[in-house]
Design an enzyme around this catalytic site. Sequence first.
Site, PDB file in Angstrom:
ATOM      1  N   LYS A   1       0.858  -1.095   0.176  1.00 53.79           N
ATOM      2  CA  LYS A   1       0.220  -0.024  -0.189  1.00 53.79           C
ATOM      3  C   LYS A   1       0.910   1.154   0.157  1.00 53.79           C
ATOM      4  O   LYS A   1       0.745   2.235  -0.715  1.00 53.79           O
ATOM      5  CB  LYS A   1      -0.828  -0.106   1.115  1.00 53.79           C
ATOM      6  CG  LYS A   1      -1.574   1.296   1.609  1.00 53.79           C
ATOM      7  CD  LYS A   1      -2.302   1.291   2.800  1.00 53.79           C
ATOM      8  CE  LYS A   1      -1.719   1.683   4.057  1.00 53.79           C
ATOM      9  NZ  LYS A   1      -1.356   3.116   4.304  1.00 53.79           N
ATOM     10  N   ASN A   2       1.841   1.542   0.974  1.00 51.43           N
ATOM     11  CA  ASN A   2       2.618   2.616   1.117  1.00 51.43           C
ATOM     12  C   ASN A   2       3.561   2.825  -0.157  1.00 51.43           C
ATOM     13  O   ASN A   2       3.586   4.030  -0.546  1.00 51.43           O
ATOM     14  CB  ASN A   2       3.515   2.325   2.494  1.00 51.43           C
ATOM     15  CG  ASN A   2       2.575   2.744   3.558  1.00 51.43           C
ATOM     16  OD1 ASN A   2       1.419   2.886   3.445  1.00 51.43           O
ATOM     17  ND2 ASN A   2       3.093   2.595   4.737  1.00 51.43           N
TER      18      ASN A   2
ATOM     19  N   ASP B   1       4.609   0.371  12.190  1.00 52.75           N
ATOM     20  CA  ASP B   1       3.435  -0.473  11.530  1.00 52.75           C
ATOM     21  C   ASP B   1       3.181  -1.595  11.929  1.00 52.75           C
ATOM     22  O   ASP B   1       2.201  -2.286  11.336  1.00 52.75           O
ATOM     23  CB  ASP B   1       3.351  -0.082  10.031  1.00 52.75           C
ATOM     24  CG  ASP B   1       3.077   1.201   9.759  1.00 52.75           C
ATOM     25  OD1 ASP B   1       2.794   2.091  10.474  1.00 52.75           O
ATOM     26  OD2 ASP B   1       3.330   1.504   8.318  1.00 52.75           O
TER      27      ASP B   1
ATOM     28  N   ARG C   1       1.528  14.382  13.680  1.00 52.26           N
ATOM     29  CA  ARG C   1       1.762  14.025  11.927  1.00 52.26           C
ATOM     30  C   ARG C   1       1.931  15.395  11.275  1.00 52.26           C
ATOM     31  O   ARG C   1       1.192  15.583  10.455  1.00 52.26           O
ATOM     32  CB  ARG C   1       0.884  13.027  11.520  1.00 52.26           C
ATOM     33  CG  ARG C   1       1.083  11.592  12.298  1.00 52.26           C
ATOM     34  CD  ARG C   1       0.116  10.707  11.705  1.00 52.26           C
ATOM     35  NE  ARG C   1       0.898  10.096  10.489  1.00 52.26           N
ATOM     36  CZ  ARG C   1       0.974   8.911   9.844  1.00 52.26           C
ATOM     37  NH1 ARG C   1      -0.481   8.498  10.133  1.00 52.26           N
ATOM     38  NH2 ARG C   1       1.462   8.388   9.058  1.00 52.26           N
TER      39      ARG C   1
ATOM     40  N   ARG D   1      -8.573   0.118   4.819  1.00 53.35           N
ATOM     41  CA  ARG D   1      -7.660   0.962   4.037  1.00 53.35           C
ATOM     42  C   ARG D   1      -6.110   0.225   3.743  1.00 53.35           C
ATOM     43  O   ARG D   1      -5.711   0.570   2.980  1.00 53.35           O
ATOM     44  CB  ARG D   1      -7.160   1.997   5.074  1.00 53.35           C
ATOM     45  CG  ARG D   1      -8.366   2.993   5.465  1.00 53.35           C
ATOM     46  CD  ARG D   1      -7.861   4.341   6.024  1.00 53.35           C
ATOM     47  NE  ARG D   1      -6.653   4.582   5.643  1.00 53.35           N
ATOM     48  CZ  ARG D   1      -5.987   5.415   6.497  1.00 53.35           C
ATOM     49  NH1 ARG D   1      -5.943   5.466   7.676  1.00 53.35           N
ATOM     50  NH2 ARG D   1      -4.791   5.806   5.955  1.00 53.35           N
TER      51      ARG D   1
ATOM     52  N   CYS E   1      -4.774   8.464   9.719  1.00 54.03           N
ATOM     53  CA  CYS E   1      -4.847   7.930  10.854  1.00 54.03           C
ATOM     54  C   CYS E   1      -4.641   8.656  12.098  1.00 54.03           C
ATOM     55  O   CYS E   1      -3.692   9.704  12.129  1.00 54.03           O
ATOM     56  CB  CYS E   1      -3.735   6.652  11.048  1.00 54.03           C
ATOM     57  SG  CYS E   1      -4.482   5.288  10.122  1.00 54.03           S
TER      58      CYS E   1
HETATM   59  C1  UD1 Z   1       4.806   6.621   6.461  1.00 53.68           C
HETATM   60  C2  UD1 Z   1       3.760   5.445   6.379  1.00 53.68           C
HETATM   61  C3  UD1 Z   1       2.980   5.008   7.565  1.00 53.68           C
HETATM   62  C4  UD1 Z   1       4.394   4.456   8.716  1.00 53.68           C
HETATM   63  C5  UD1 Z   1       5.419   5.839   8.782  1.00 53.68           C
HETATM   64  C6  UD1 Z   1       6.556   5.392   9.509  1.00 53.68           C
HETATM   65  C7  UD1 Z   1       2.972   5.841   4.103  1.00 53.68           C
HETATM   66  C8  UD1 Z   1       1.841   6.241   3.194  1.00 53.68           C
HETATM   67  N1  UD1 Z   1       2.691   5.978   5.381  1.00 53.68           N
HETATM   68  O1  UD1 Z   1       4.112   7.639   6.948  1.00 53.68           O
HETATM   69  O2  UD1 Z   1       2.321   3.957   7.249  1.00 53.68           O
HETATM   70  O3  UD1 Z   1       3.926   4.361   9.875  1.00 53.68           O
HETATM   71  O4  UD1 Z   1       5.898   6.068   7.322  1.00 53.68           O
HETATM   72  O5  UD1 Z   1       7.118   4.386   9.128  1.00 53.68           O
HETATM   73  O6  UD1 Z   1       3.871   5.525   3.612  1.00 53.68           O
HETATM   74  N2  UD1 Z   1       7.320  14.152  10.947  1.00 53.68           N
HETATM   75  C9  UD1 Z   1       7.266  15.395  11.099  1.00 53.68           C
HETATM   76  N3  UD1 Z   1       7.169  16.328  10.343  1.00 53.68           N
HETATM   77  C10 UD1 Z   1       6.871  15.803   8.600  1.00 53.68           C
HETATM   78  C11 UD1 Z   1       6.658  14.544   8.448  1.00 53.68           C
HETATM   79  C12 UD1 Z   1       6.788  13.442   9.424  1.00 53.68           C
HETATM   80  O7  UD1 Z   1       7.607  15.652  12.277  1.00 53.68           O
HETATM   81  O8  UD1 Z   1       6.914  16.664   7.941  1.00 53.68           O
HETATM   82  C13 UD1 Z   1       7.083  13.139  11.879  1.00 53.68           C
HETATM   83  C14 UD1 Z   1       5.923  12.094  12.179  1.00 53.68           C
HETATM   84  O9  UD1 Z   1       4.965  12.833  12.744  1.00 53.68           O
HETATM   85  C15 UD1 Z   1       6.602  10.971  12.904  1.00 53.68           C
HETATM   86  C16 UD1 Z   1       7.897  10.807  11.910  1.00 53.68           C
HETATM   87  O10 UD1 Z   1       8.308  12.194  11.279  1.00 53.68           O
HETATM   88  O11 UD1 Z   1       6.932  11.348  13.874  1.00 53.68           O
HETATM   89  C17 UD1 Z   1       7.725   9.923  10.772  1.00 53.68           C
HETATM   90  O12 UD1 Z   1       6.861  10.069  10.103  1.00 53.68           O
HETATM   91  P1  UD1 Z   1       6.995   9.906   8.587  1.00 53.68           P
HETATM   92  O13 UD1 Z   1       8.322   8.992   8.235  1.00 53.68           O
HETATM   93  O14 UD1 Z   1       7.116  11.010   7.604  1.00 53.68           O
HETATM   94  O15 UD1 Z   1       5.686   8.860   8.186  1.00 53.68           O
HETATM   95  P2  UD1 Z   1       4.580   9.168   7.058  1.00 53.68           P
HETATM   96  O16 UD1 Z   1       5.401   9.309   5.726  1.00 53.68           O
HETATM   97  O17 UD1 Z   1       3.492   9.941   7.370  1.00 53.68           O
END
Ligand code: UD1
Length: 422
Positions: free
Chosen positions: A22-23, A309, A123, A401, A118
Amino acid sequence: MDSILIRGGGELNGVIPIAGAKNACLTLMPATLLTEEPLTLTNAPRLSDIRTMTQLLGSLGAEVVSLQGGQVLAMSSHNIHNHTADYDIVRKMRASILVLGPMLARDGHAVVSLPGGCAIGARPVDLHLQALEALGAELELRDGYVHAKAPGGRLKGGMIDFPLVSVGATENAILAASLAKGTTTIKNAAREPEIVDLVHCLRRMGAQIEGEGSSTITIQGVDRLGGATHPVVTDRIELGTYMLAPAICGGEVECLGGRIDLVGAFCEKLDAAGVSVEETERGLKVKRKNGRVRAVDVVTEPFPGFPTDLQAQMMALLCTADGTSVLEERIFENRFMHAPELIRMGAKIDVHGGHATVTGVETLKGARVMATDLRASVSLILAAMAAEGETVVSRVYHLDRGYERVEEKLGACGAHVERIAS
Ligand code: UD1
């Protein structure tokens, strides 16, 4: 709203095919915006998040045709007429922010609503925005939307040094930089297999990228990208989830398409807990080594560490392990919402900040529980399969999802898992 009824007890034996990730698919789909030529994805998973991304791309003017029951997505973006990703679609799924980089790289402007997704912590998307600013984008936050412009109509290569590892921000940066003018270096890049898969696809489209899978990625921007056909990598989270099924229930399950390199840190923990994982020609075969599993401590980390995850599902296993385990969640601050639900089933869990202490009990008991997010919902199903009696999991739209045909896949191995339509 549908719910899932599970009758616990009994071993699981059989074969479970693992879908495309999915991701990975959610970051590969926006890559269509980078080219006027067709981009076709094979091995796509059939999930509501993919339909949401289809709807989002469609609203921008892209064509996404779902073939072979959804396993093939034939996309074309020759006619992008709208550059605004609307709140009504974006709020359903956080990954919608991944259209920002490609739209901006393609046409020099984009407006994207701030995302939902979620409820597992704050986030934010600040790292996505910082990355695009490093490529010369001018950004303004107005009325819940990010308004982005590239001066002169084109992004330019730059240095992106992430203060913390973000999968999505790394993906947005790679997508945007592949069409920027000049060279981009990304430091502290995420190393997840989904990033590697994205780079492989972009390379097929003509992008010049090096270093995927390491923490430094270099992108030499090109003037145009072409079409390609690309198979989506195996879903390591679906894989890990189904590997836990025989670990929790007993029996032996072969996960087709499974690869150790996708779930290395997870397999180490399974081994320590007393679960054997054997590589076969078709995937991975999993069974308990003997008797009850043992307690293990788990810390979630960016890849190649233990994935956040899989934390909820691992907790479901440890609820009936011999001894006390400590799970530490380091990626998302609010990701133990499954704990109170597991406690309703008789688990002994004490959550304190980013730690959960789980003392294994002999057996869990069926109960009415509620899915609070995607991975939490499947952890409740896993726990329920090993519990005495019946469990009803409500709010399963979260499940849809991220898991296709979950009742069918588990049912084929002997589990009693049934969807109750409301
Ligand atoms: C992706 C995955 C999700 C997984 C996560 C971590 C997808 C669609 N989703 O989510 O299933 O749980 O990686 O492996 O691929 N953060 C910030 N600022 C930002 C972005 C992130 O502070 O602009 C923080 C987040 O709050 C979190 C950490 O960084 O604490 C990691 O998040 P991130 O790796 O960005 O997760 P996603 O890409 O949203």
